[in-house]
Design a protein around this motif. Structure first.
Motif, short mmCIF file in Angstrom:
data_model
loop_
_atom_site.label_atom_id
_atom_site.label_comp_id
_atom_site.label_asym_id
_atom_site.label_seq_id
_atom_site.Cartn_x
_atom_site.Cartn_y
_atom_site.Cartn_z
N ALA A 95 0.83 -1.21 0.00
CA ALA A 95 0.00 0.00 0.00
C ALA A 95 0.86 1.26 0.00
CB ALA A 95 -0.93 -0.01 1.21
N LEU A 96 1.96 1.24 0.75
CA LEU A 96 2.87 2.39 0.75
C LEU A 96 3.49 2.58 -0.63
CD1 LEU A 96 4.70 2.10 4.20
CD2 LEU A 96 2.60 3.34 3.63
N ARG A 97 3.84 1.47 -1.28
CA ARG A 97 4.39 1.55 -2.63
C ARG A 97 3.35 2.12 -3.60
NH1 ARG A 97 6.11 -2.39 -5.75
NH2 ARG A 97 8.07 -1.44 -6.35
N ALA A 98 2.08 1.86 -3.33
CA ALA A 98 1.01 2.33 -4.21
C ALA A 98 0.66 3.80 -3.95
CB ALA A 98 -0.24 1.47 -4.02
N GLY A 99 1.22 4.38 -2.88
CA GLY A 99 1.00 5.79 -2.62
C GLY A 99 0.31 6.13 -1.32
N ALA A 100 0.01 5.13 -0.48
CA ALA A 100 -0.59 5.42 0.82
C ALA A 100 0.36 6.27 1.66
CB ALA A 100 -0.92 4.12 1.56
N SER A 101 -0.22 7.12 2.50
CA SER A 101 0.58 8.06 3.28
C SER A 101 1.03 7.50 4.63
CB SER A 101 -0.23 9.34 3.53
OG SER A 101 -0.46 10.01 2.32
N GLY A 102 0.45 6.39 5.05
CA GLY A 102 0.83 5.82 6.33
C GLY A 102 -0.10 4.68 6.68
N PHE A 103 0.10 4.13 7.89
CA PHE A 103 -0.74 3.01 8.31
C PHE A 103 -0.99 3.09 9.80
CE2 PHE A 103 3.65 1.67 8.56
CZ PHE A 103 3.74 0.96 9.74
N LEU A 104 -2.07 2.43 10.21
CA LEU A 104 -2.49 2.46 11.59
C LEU A 104 -2.97 1.08 12.00
CD1 LEU A 104 -3.17 4.46 14.01
CD2 LEU A 104 -5.50 4.49 13.09
N LEU A 105 -2.54 0.62 13.17
CA LEU A 105 -3.01 -0.67 13.67
C LEU A 105 -4.47 -0.56 14.10
CD1 LEU A 105 0.02 -1.82 15.86
CD2 LEU A 105 -0.64 -2.64 13.60
N LYS A 106 -5.24 -1.61 13.79
CA LYS A 106 -6.68 -1.58 14.09
C LYS A 106 -6.98 -1.53 15.58
CE LYS A 106 -8.77 -3.51 9.95
NZ LYS A 106 -9.74 -4.50 9.41
N ASP A 107 -6.04 -1.96 16.41
CA ASP A 107 -6.30 -1.91 17.85
C ASP A 107 -5.79 -0.63 18.50
OD1 ASP A 107 -3.59 -2.36 17.74
OD2 ASP A 107 -3.61 -4.20 18.93
N SER A 108 -5.44 0.35 17.68
CA SER A 108 -4.99 1.63 18.22
C SER A 108 -6.15 2.34 18.93
CB SER A 108 -4.47 2.54 17.10
OG SER A 108 -3.35 1.96 16.46
N ALA A 118 -4.61 13.49 11.63
CA ALA A 118 -4.03 14.84 11.58
C ALA A 118 -2.67 14.83 10.90
CB ALA A 118 -3.90 15.40 13.00
N ALA A 119 -1.85 13.80 11.18
CA ALA A 119 -0.50 13.74 10.61
C ALA A 119 -0.54 13.55 9.10
CB ALA A 119 0.28 12.61 11.27
N VAL A 120 -1.32 12.59 8.63
CA VAL A 120 -1.34 12.36 7.18
C VAL A 120 -2.09 13.49 6.47
CG1 VAL A 120 -1.14 9.87 7.42
CG2 VAL A 120 -3.41 10.90 7.18
N GLY A 121 -3.05 14.09 7.16
CA GLY A 121 -3.75 15.22 6.55
C GLY A 121 -2.84 16.41 6.35
N GLY A 122 -1.93 16.63 7.31
CA GLY A 122 -0.98 17.72 7.19
C GLY A 122 0.08 17.48 6.13
N GLY A 123 0.60 16.25 6.10
CA GLY A 123 1.53 15.86 5.04
C GLY A 123 2.96 16.31 5.20
N ASP A 124 3.30 17.08 6.26
CA ASP A 124 4.66 17.57 6.41
C ASP A 124 5.58 16.61 7.14
OD1 ASP A 124 4.15 19.85 5.03
OD2 ASP A 124 3.88 21.13 6.79
N ALA A 125 5.03 15.50 7.64
CA ALA A 125 5.84 14.54 8.39
C ALA A 125 5.26 13.15 8.23
CB ALA A 125 5.89 14.92 9.87
N LEU A 126 6.12 12.16 8.40
CA LEU A 126 5.66 10.78 8.43
C LEU A 126 4.97 10.51 9.75
CD1 LEU A 126 8.74 8.82 7.09
CD2 LEU A 126 6.51 8.93 6.00
N PHE A 127 3.91 9.71 9.72
CA PHE A 127 3.30 9.27 10.96
C PHE A 127 4.08 8.04 11.44
CE2 PHE A 127 0.11 6.71 13.30
CZ PHE A 127 -0.08 7.60 14.35
N GLU A 203 3.18 10.04 -4.66
CA GLU A 203 1.92 10.52 -4.10
C GLU A 203 2.03 10.89 -2.62
OE1 GLU A 203 -0.63 11.13 -5.84
OE2 GLU A 203 -0.30 10.00 -7.70
N SER A 204 3.04 10.36 -1.93
CA SER A 204 3.09 10.58 -0.49
C SER A 204 4.52 10.54 0.01
CB SER A 204 2.29 9.50 0.25
OG SER A 204 2.97 8.25 0.20
N ARG A 205 4.70 11.04 1.21
CA ARG A 205 5.99 11.02 1.88
C ARG A 205 6.43 9.58 2.16
NH1 ARG A 205 7.51 16.11 4.25
NH2 ARG A 205 9.32 15.82 5.60
N ALA A 206 5.46 8.75 2.56
CA ALA A 206 5.79 7.35 2.83
C ALA A 206 6.26 6.64 1.55
CB ALA A 206 4.57 6.62 3.40
N GLN A 207 5.64 6.97 0.43
CA GLN A 207 6.08 6.39 -0.85
C GLN A 207 7.50 6.84 -1.17
OE1 GLN A 207 3.81 7.59 -4.32
NE2 GLN A 207 3.90 5.53 -5.17
#
Length: 224
Positions: A95-108, A118-127, A203-207
């Motif tokens: 997903a990161l290779r495809a352009g996703a900006s980050g990931f979150l564990l479902k049990d967070s 907020a982090a991925v919406g801002g885009g100035d830093a990796l989450f 597409e993203s910083r993570a990419q």
């Protein structure tokens, strides 16, 4: 106001995410989808700022949906935050290779979810940069080296300064930290980053982190 599209095939998880987001100030949920096909259609119709994207769904999965959404999106493209059960997951890497900006564990917890949006919406830093880097290091040298070489962006097109900014992004630094490190302004960092993203069709910083590792610009175990 940050607009969010929630995508998950499990009703209870989707409903829980929607409930948390709707209760948070500054966030508007603009749609819900239970599979990738619906996500693609709703993303085009609602143009959300952020998409919470489940990875494993019947039919079109999260990776293909992410790729399709970003390929169709007009500027500014949505930021995709993928939802996963395991952080060291090759599906997340895909997903990161495809352009996703980050990931979150479902049990967070709720605070973690809102911080991620907020982090991925801002885009100035990796989450969670250290976790992202660990994931990329784990999978960047795995199968299909020939195919990846053909698809890999040409970092030789970057200037010396753009290359240095890309290296520091891969180390997890924010724009402010990069500016301090290179003795330049944040505006100049953003200019170099925007040019890098355009040249490499990212597409993203993570990419960008994925590209830095897959190209050999950054080696596993290297710090900032």
């Amino acid at each position: 106001m940050t607009t969010v599209l929630v995508v998950d095939d499990q009703f209870l998880i989707r409903a829980g995410l929607v409930g948390l987001l709707r209760a948070a100030p500054g966030i508007e949920v603009v749609g819900e989808a239970e599979n990738g096909e619906q996500a693609v259609d709703l993303a085009a119709a609602t143009r959300p700022d952020v998409i919470l994207m489940d990875l494993r769904m019947p039919g079109m999965g999260g990776i293909d949906a992410t790729r399709e959404i970003l390929s169709r999106a007009a500027d500014p493209a949505p930021r995709v935050l993928v939802l996963t059960t395991f952080d060291l997951d090759e599906y997340v890497y895909g997903a990161l290779r495809a352009g996703a900006s980050g990931f979150l564990l479902k049990d967070s917890g709720p605070e973690r979810l809102l911080a991620a949006v907020a982090a991925v919406g801002g885009g100035d830093a990796l989450f969670a940069p250290s976790v992202t880097r660990r994931l990329v290091e784990a999978f960047s040298r795995r199968a299909e080296p020939g195919a990846r070489a053909e698809q890999r962006p040409d970092i030789g097109a970057l200037t010396t300064r753009e290359t240095e900014v890309l290296r520091l992004i891969a180390a997890g630094l924010t724009n402010t930290e990069i500016a301090d490190r290179l003795y330049i302004s944040e505006a100049t960092v953003k200019t170099h980053l925007n040019r890098t993203m355009t040249k490499l069709a990212l597409e993203s910083r993570a990419q960008a982190v994925v590209v830095a590792y897959e190209s050999g610009l950054v080696k596993p175990g290297q710090g900032g």
